[in-house]
Structure formats: C-alpha cells, structure tokens
Design a protein around this motif. Structure first.
Motif, PDB file in Angstrom:
ATOM      1  N   ARG A   3      46.214  48.889  27.171  1.00 44.31           N
ATOM      2  CA  ARG A   3      45.148  47.874  27.125  1.00 44.31           C
ATOM      3  C   ARG A   3      44.039  48.195  28.134  1.00 44.31           C
ATOM      4  NH1 ARG A   3      49.902  44.693  27.281  1.00 44.31           N
ATOM      5  NH2 ARG A   3      50.466  43.862  25.239  1.00 44.31           N
ATOM      6  N   LEU A   4      43.818  49.466  28.399  1.00 45.45           N
ATOM      7  CA  LEU A   4      42.783  49.842  29.367  1.00 45.45           C
ATOM      8  C   LEU A   4      41.380  49.585  28.840  1.00 45.45           C
ATOM      9  CD1 LEU A   4      43.863  53.064  31.276  1.00 45.45           C
ATOM     10  CD2 LEU A   4      42.891  50.997  32.240  1.00 45.45           C
ATOM     11  N   ASP A   5      41.251  49.381  27.533  1.00 49.25           N
ATOM     12  CA  ASP A   5      39.929  49.060  26.983  1.00 49.25           C
ATOM     13  C   ASP A   5      39.359  47.816  27.666  1.00 49.25           C
ATOM     14  OD1 ASP A   5      39.996  51.192  25.331  1.00 49.25           O
ATOM     15  OD2 ASP A   5      40.593  50.093  23.540  1.00 49.25           O
ATOM     16  N   ASP A   6      40.261  46.864  27.989  1.00 51.32           N
ATOM     17  CA  ASP A   6      39.811  45.624  28.625  1.00 51.32           C
ATOM     18  C   ASP A   6      39.358  45.859  30.061  1.00 51.32           C
ATOM     19  OD1 ASP A   6      40.499  44.297  26.302  1.00 51.32           O
ATOM     20  OD2 ASP A   6      42.514  43.799  27.012  1.00 51.32           O
ATOM     21  N   LEU A   7      39.736  47.012  30.623  1.00 51.26           N
ATOM     22  CA  LEU A   7      39.417  47.317  32.017  1.00 51.26           C
ATOM     23  C   LEU A   7      38.466  48.503  32.136  1.00 51.26           C
ATOM     24  CD1 LEU A   7      43.061  47.052  33.437  1.00 51.26           C
ATOM     25  CD2 LEU A   7      41.331  45.258  33.362  1.00 51.26           C
ATOM     26  N   SER A   8      37.790  48.813  31.039  1.00 50.70           N
ATOM     27  CA  SER A   8      36.941  50.011  31.019  1.00 50.70           C
ATOM     28  C   SER A   8      35.774  49.932  32.002  1.00 50.70           C
ATOM     29  CB  SER A   8      36.408  50.258  29.608  1.00 50.70           C
ATOM     30  OG  SER A   8      35.637  49.145  29.171  1.00 50.70           O
ATOM     31  N   GLU A   9      35.358  48.717  32.376  1.00 48.94           N
ATOM     32  CA  GLU A   9      34.239  48.569  33.294  1.00 48.94           C
ATOM     33  C   GLU A   9      34.669  48.636  34.759  1.00 48.94           C
ATOM     34  OE1 GLU A   9      31.908  45.174  32.500  1.00 48.94           O
ATOM     35  OE2 GLU A   9      31.321  45.808  30.478  1.00 48.94           O
ATOM     36  N   MET A  10      35.954  48.736  34.985  1.00 46.47           N
ATOM     37  CA  MET A  10      36.445  48.832  36.364  1.00 46.47           C
ATOM     38  C   MET A  10      36.389  50.288  36.794  1.00 46.47           C
ATOM     39  SD  MET A  10      39.511  46.063  36.724  1.00 46.47           S
ATOM     40  CE  MET A  10      39.166  44.303  36.540  1.00 46.47           C
ATOM     41  N   THR A  11      35.288  50.657  37.391  1.00 39.60           N
ATOM     42  CA  THR A  11      35.057  52.039  37.837  1.00 39.60           C
ATOM     43  C   THR A  11      34.799  52.045  39.339  1.00 39.60           C
ATOM     44  OG1 THR A  11      32.673  51.877  37.468  1.00 39.60           O
ATOM     45  CG2 THR A  11      34.035  52.600  35.599  1.00 39.60           C
ATOM     46  N   PHE A  12      34.790  53.234  39.915  1.00 38.59           N
ATOM     47  CA  PHE A  12      34.488  53.341  41.345  1.00 38.59           C
ATOM     48  C   PHE A  12      33.050  52.919  41.627  1.00 38.59           C
ATOM     49  CE2 PHE A  12      37.976  56.576  41.120  1.00 38.59           C
ATOM     50  CZ  PHE A  12      38.861  55.894  41.934  1.00 38.59           C
ATOM     51  N   GLU A  13      32.153  53.212  40.683  1.00 39.70           N
ATOM     52  CA  GLU A  13      30.739  52.873  40.884  1.00 39.70           C
ATOM     53  C   GLU A  13      30.532  51.363  40.974  1.00 39.70           C
ATOM     54  OE1 GLU A  13      31.245  56.823  39.575  1.00 39.70           O
ATOM     55  OE2 GLU A  13      31.856  54.967  38.550  1.00 39.70           O
ATOM     56  N   LYS A  14      31.375  50.610  40.270  1.00 39.61           N
ATOM     57  CA  LYS A  14      31.205  49.158  40.249  1.00 39.61           C
ATOM     58  C   LYS A  14      32.102  48.447  41.261  1.00 39.61           C
ATOM     59  CE  LYS A  14      29.542  48.800  35.497  1.00 39.61           C
ATOM     60  NZ  LYS A  14      29.703  48.138  34.191  1.00 39.61           N
ATOM     61  N   PHE A  15      32.810  49.228  42.070  1.00 39.88           N
ATOM     62  CA  PHE A  15      33.674  48.613  43.085  1.00 39.88           C
ATOM     63  C   PHE A  15      32.859  48.334  44.339  1.00 39.88           C
ATOM     64  CE2 PHE A  15      36.706  48.670  46.617  1.00 39.88           C
ATOM     65  CZ  PHE A  15      37.663  47.780  46.148  1.00 39.88           C
ATOM     66  N   SER A  16      32.835  47.095  44.761  1.00 42.27           N
ATOM     67  CA  SER A  16      32.050  46.694  45.939  1.00 42.27           C
ATOM     68  C   SER A  16      32.932  46.637  47.178  1.00 42.27           C
ATOM     69  CB  SER A  16      31.402  45.325  45.709  1.00 42.27           C
ATOM     70  OG  SER A  16      30.787  44.852  46.894  1.00 42.27           O
ATOM     71  N   VAL A  17      32.530  47.372  48.198  1.00 45.73           N
ATOM     72  CA  VAL A  17      33.258  47.311  49.471  1.00 45.73           C
ATOM     73  C   VAL A  17      32.683  46.224  50.375  1.00 45.73           C
ATOM     74  CG1 VAL A  17      33.950  49.736  49.409  1.00 45.73           C
ATOM     75  CG2 VAL A  17      31.778  49.088  50.491  1.00 45.73           C
ATOM     76  N   SER A  18      31.670  45.529  49.882  1.00 45.46           N
ATOM     77  CA  SER A  18      31.035  44.467  50.672  1.00 45.46           C
ATOM     78  C   SER A  18      31.580  43.093  50.350  1.00 45.46           C
ATOM     79  CB  SER A  18      29.517  44.479  50.433  1.00 45.46           C
ATOM     80  OG  SER A  18      28.967  45.728  50.795  1.00 45.46           O
ATOM     81  N   GLY A  19      32.484  43.030  49.353  1.00 47.73           N
ATOM     82  CA  GLY A  19      33.041  41.740  48.987  1.00 47.73           C
ATOM     83  C   GLY A  19      32.041  40.875  48.255  1.00 47.73           C
ATOM     84  N   ASN A  20      32.358  39.605  48.160  1.00 41.38           N
ATOM     85  CA  ASN A  20      31.484  38.644  47.505  1.00 41.38           C
ATOM     86  C   ASN A  20      30.339  38.244  48.438  1.00 41.38           C
ATOM     87  OD1 ASN A  20      30.472  36.059  46.417  1.00 41.38           O
ATOM     88  ND2 ASN A  20      32.184  36.250  44.997  1.00 41.38           N
ATOM     89  N   ARG A  21      29.149  38.136  47.880  1.00 41.42           N
ATOM     90  CA  ARG A  21      27.971  37.809  48.699  1.00 41.42           C
ATOM     91  C   ARG A  21      28.104  36.460  49.395  1.00 41.42           C
ATOM     92  NH1 ARG A  21      23.029  39.431  44.558  1.00 41.42           N
ATOM     93  NH2 ARG A  21      23.471  41.678  44.452  1.00 41.42           N
ATOM     94  N   GLU A  22      28.967  35.594  48.874  1.00 36.79           N
ATOM     95  CA  GLU A  22      29.071  34.243  49.428  1.00 36.79           C
ATOM     96  C   GLU A  22      29.830  34.202  50.745  1.00 36.79           C
ATOM     97  OE1 GLU A  22      30.205  31.195  46.662  1.00 36.79           O
ATOM     98  OE2 GLU A  22      29.567  32.407  44.964  1.00 36.79           O
ATOM     99  N   ARG A  23      30.502  35.307  51.073  1.00 30.13           N
ATOM    100  CA  ARG A  23      31.199  35.333  52.355  1.00 30.13           C
ATOM    101  C   ARG A  23      31.154  36.719  52.960  1.00 30.13           C
ATOM    102  NH1 ARG A  23      35.474  36.342  55.396  1.00 30.13           N
ATOM    103  NH2 ARG A  23      37.488  36.404  54.372  1.00 30.13           N
ATOM    104  N   LYS A  24      30.661  36.811  54.175  1.00 30.17           N
ATOM    105  CA  LYS A  24      30.575  38.092  54.863  1.00 30.17           C
ATOM    106  C   LYS A  24      31.964  38.528  55.309  1.00 30.17           C
ATOM    107  CE  LYS A  24      28.273  40.457  58.691  1.00 30.17           C
ATOM    108  NZ  LYS A  24      27.363  40.296  59.854  1.00 30.17           N
ATOM    109  N   LEU A  25      32.286  39.797  55.070  1.00 32.58           N
ATOM    110  CA  LEU A  25      33.575  40.327  55.460  1.00 32.58           C
ATOM    111  C   LEU A  25      33.612  40.619  56.960  1.00 32.58           C
ATOM    112  CD1 LEU A  25      34.231  42.937  52.622  1.00 32.58           C
ATOM    113  CD2 LEU A  25      35.034  40.574  52.748  1.00 32.58           C
TER     114      LEU A  25
END
Length: 386
Positions: A3-25
């Motif tokens: 079922r990786l088709d459902d996770l096809s957009e999970m790439t390294f390019e789209k991985f944020s190391v800054s977390g969610n903008r609503e809370r500073k890490l």
C-alpha cells in the motif's frame, strides 16, 4: 501488500526538520530530526549491505514519513520493497489460511525474504503467542541472512519480546535513531513534558519570579534559609547532580524552587518528571485497571529511571504498607543508581520512613535545605510550626 501508493508523497524532500510552524522546536528536538533524516538518507545508499535501522519516537514525530521515504527511494532504485504495519502483516498472514491464490507458506516466505522490509508501528500488534512466534521467525530469519530491515516503534525497546530485542541490540548490524520531536499533527501538545508530569501547569514557576521576601518582617535566619535554598536550586538546575531536598512548611516556596529547576531543565532540552507523590501513586494504581494502556512495570520503570525526577510533597500520602514499599523501591533504585532527584516535603526527618531517611541523610549524595520562613500569602503570614 505494501500500500505504498498511499505514501508516495512521503519523500525526503518533503520531510521537514523544522516541525510544525505553530510550535518552535527546541534544539534537542531539532537535532534529533536532523540526525534521523541524515541516517535515513545514508541507509538508502547502503541497502544492499543488509543493515537495519530502528526509528523510535512518539506519535506524529516523523518515523513513518522517514521509513516511507526510504522505501520510496529504494523502489526508485529498483529494490523490491515491502512496507507493512504490524497489524497489516499479521492480518495478511491470517488471511492466507483461507486464500485460494496463495498458501500461508508462500506468503510467509514472501515477507521474510523481501529485499527491503519496512515494519511500521512495531509493538501495536496483538501479542498472542502465535503473533509473537511469527514475528520472531521473520526477524530471526532476516537477522541471520543480513536482509535490510527498517522498524518504527513508539515503544521502549525493553518492552519488545526478549528474543527479538537481543537481535535489535546488535550494534554492528542495527542503527537506532530516537526522534524527540512533538506530534507534527498536534503541535500544541507539548511533548517536552512526560504524561506523568504536572509541570506544564507550573510552567510559570521560574527563578526570575521567585520571591526572596526581603520586604516582609522575617527574621535574619528565615531570610537566609530562603536565600540559601534559592541559590542551591539555581546551581542544581545548571548541573543536576545527586539529590537535593527542600524541607519547610506549606507555602514557603519549596514547590516553586523545585518547579523552577524542572522548567530550566526543560528549556535546556531535558525531559524531567515533576510529580506530586500522591499523584505518582495514583498513576501506579491506575495501571492495575483492565482498561490501562500501560503496564505497571513500564510505568514504574519510567519513574524510577528518569534522568531527573522531582517528587513534590513527599509525606502527604497515606502510608499503607504497599505505599511504603513502592516508595522505598523507588528511592532505593535511584540511590543506588545515583540518579538526579529533587524532593520537597513538609515532614520532619523523624517522620520519614527509616529506610528512605537513611538514604536522604547520606551527605555524599544528598543535600538538605530547611526553609524556616513561614507560608507566603503576599504579606506577613502567620508563623508555622518548624
């Protein structure tokens, strides 16, 4: 199956190391994300070496995204890849018993022989004897044959089947990355605080606002006791080492100093447990409920092995034999392991359990500060028995 088709957009390019903008890490959270991403990217380039990667962390911290990014990259390189959550893996095996298209043996071999196997949410499965045995057979086969494997889990490794755990502890084969970031989907749920800790409601108790009460009609001795405890708390917060005990009447500032220590450590990236002793005992009792999602052993171990434990109001609890024994076990473990501990109490030493008192009186490990100032209510308070 993947079922990786459902996770096809999970790439390294789209991985944020800054977390969610609503809370500073915090720096610690940010660094853990950066390190996990770097090791995940390196893993892609060594898939054929048969290494394993374990991604640990809470819900929503990015484990599945990184695991899926590795899987998607591997597929792009032509590596046959199988990505399964543990419940799906077990369901797939169970369904094969009634399948006309494939036998159980064929499905089982397909899973354990995959060039790259990603096991997501390890530990969420129903741990029946059958499930435990099948998982061990898969893990053991891949371990012996050096087949590349990725595991994500939000459980402490110590809670995994001992046979599997022994293989996961092979440092020559297995790389572990612990992601300490908060839930990306729920950024306001502050994961800097343990679920046991009541520190979040005391987040305003800092050293900056602590009242040394010099404008009150306190004796020189009372003022000195406050000042001495305040300086000791600040020093301890800078470098937690050993035990520190604050004794004194209710409202004299003990809890404020203990919370200030904990809050400063949180700002520095630590995750202390701050808990009132009666609440701690309630947390332990709650694990006996059939609906509890955590075992007693796990909860007790989380408390007694915490790198920094702050126990507020020792002595307010009802001293049943069970309570005495649990507190002794807790204190004894932390004493022998020399784990940093902060204790506040309104009791005198004579009122303490003998076994606990003997450890608190070890001046090689523990320093006691008696605050003789009376309760503080914004002005000159009534004198309290010392």
């Amino acid at each position: 199956m993947s079922r990786l088709d459902d996770l096809s957009e999970m790439t390294f390019e789209k991985f944020s190391v800054s977390g969610n903008r609503e809370r500073k890490l915090t720096k610690k959270e940010f660094d853990s994300l950066v390190a996990a991403k770097e090791h995940a990217e390196k893993f892609v380039h060594s898939i054929h070496d048969g290494h394993w990667l374990i991604l640990l962390g809470g819900f929503g911290c990015g484990k599945t995204h990184l695991a899926a990014a590795i899987a998607n990259s591997a597929i792009g390189l032509g590596v046959p890849t199988l990505f399964l959550t543990l419940p799906d893996l077990l369901d797939t095996l169970r369904f094969s018993f009634d399948s006309e298209d494939i036998t159980f043996e064929q499905r089982f071999n397909e899973i354990r022989n995959a060039s790259l196997l990603v096991l997501d949410d390890f530990g969420t499965q129903n741990a029946t004897a059958w499930a435990q045995e099948k998982l061990f057979q898969i893990i053991n086969f891949r371990y012996i044959n050096h087949l590349s494997t990725i595991i994500t889990t939000n459980l402490p490794l110590e809670e995994i089947d001992e046979r599997i755990l022994s293989r996961l502890q092979d440092t020559e084969l297995v790389q572990k990355e612990f992601i300490q970031a908060p839930d990306y989907r729920r950024p306001h749920q502050d994961t800097r605080y343990s679920k046991l800790s009541s520190l979040e409601v005391l987040s305003d108790r800092t050293f900056n606002i602590f009242q040394l009460r010099k404008n009150e009609e306190l004796s020189k001795e009372e003022l000195q006791s406050l000042d001495k405890a305040f300086k000791a708390a600040k020093n301890f917060a800078t470098n937690p080492n050993g035990w520190i005990v604050f004794m004194g009447p209710y409202g004299c500032g003990k809890t404020h100093l203990a919370a200030a220590i904990a809050n400063q450590r949180v700002e520095l990236g630590d995750s202390p447990i701050f808990v009132m002793v009666p609440d701690l005992l309630d947390h332990l009792r709650a694990t006996f409920s059939p609906t509890s999602s955590v075992s007693y052993d796990r909860r007790f171990d989380e408390i007694r092995t915490s790198s920094l434990l702050i126990l507020d109001d020792l002595g307010t609890q009802s001293m049943t034999p069970w309570v005495r024994e649990k507190l002794y076990q807790l204190f004894n473990h932390r004493y022998n392991a020399k784990l940093s501990t902060v204790i506040t109490t309104a009791d005198t030493m004579e009122e303490m359990d003998d076994r606990i008192r003997s450890r608190m009186l070890d001046d090689q490990l523990c320093t006691i500060y008696a605050i003789t100032a009376p309760s503080f209510y914004g002005g000159r308070a009534r004198k309290t028995k010392r």
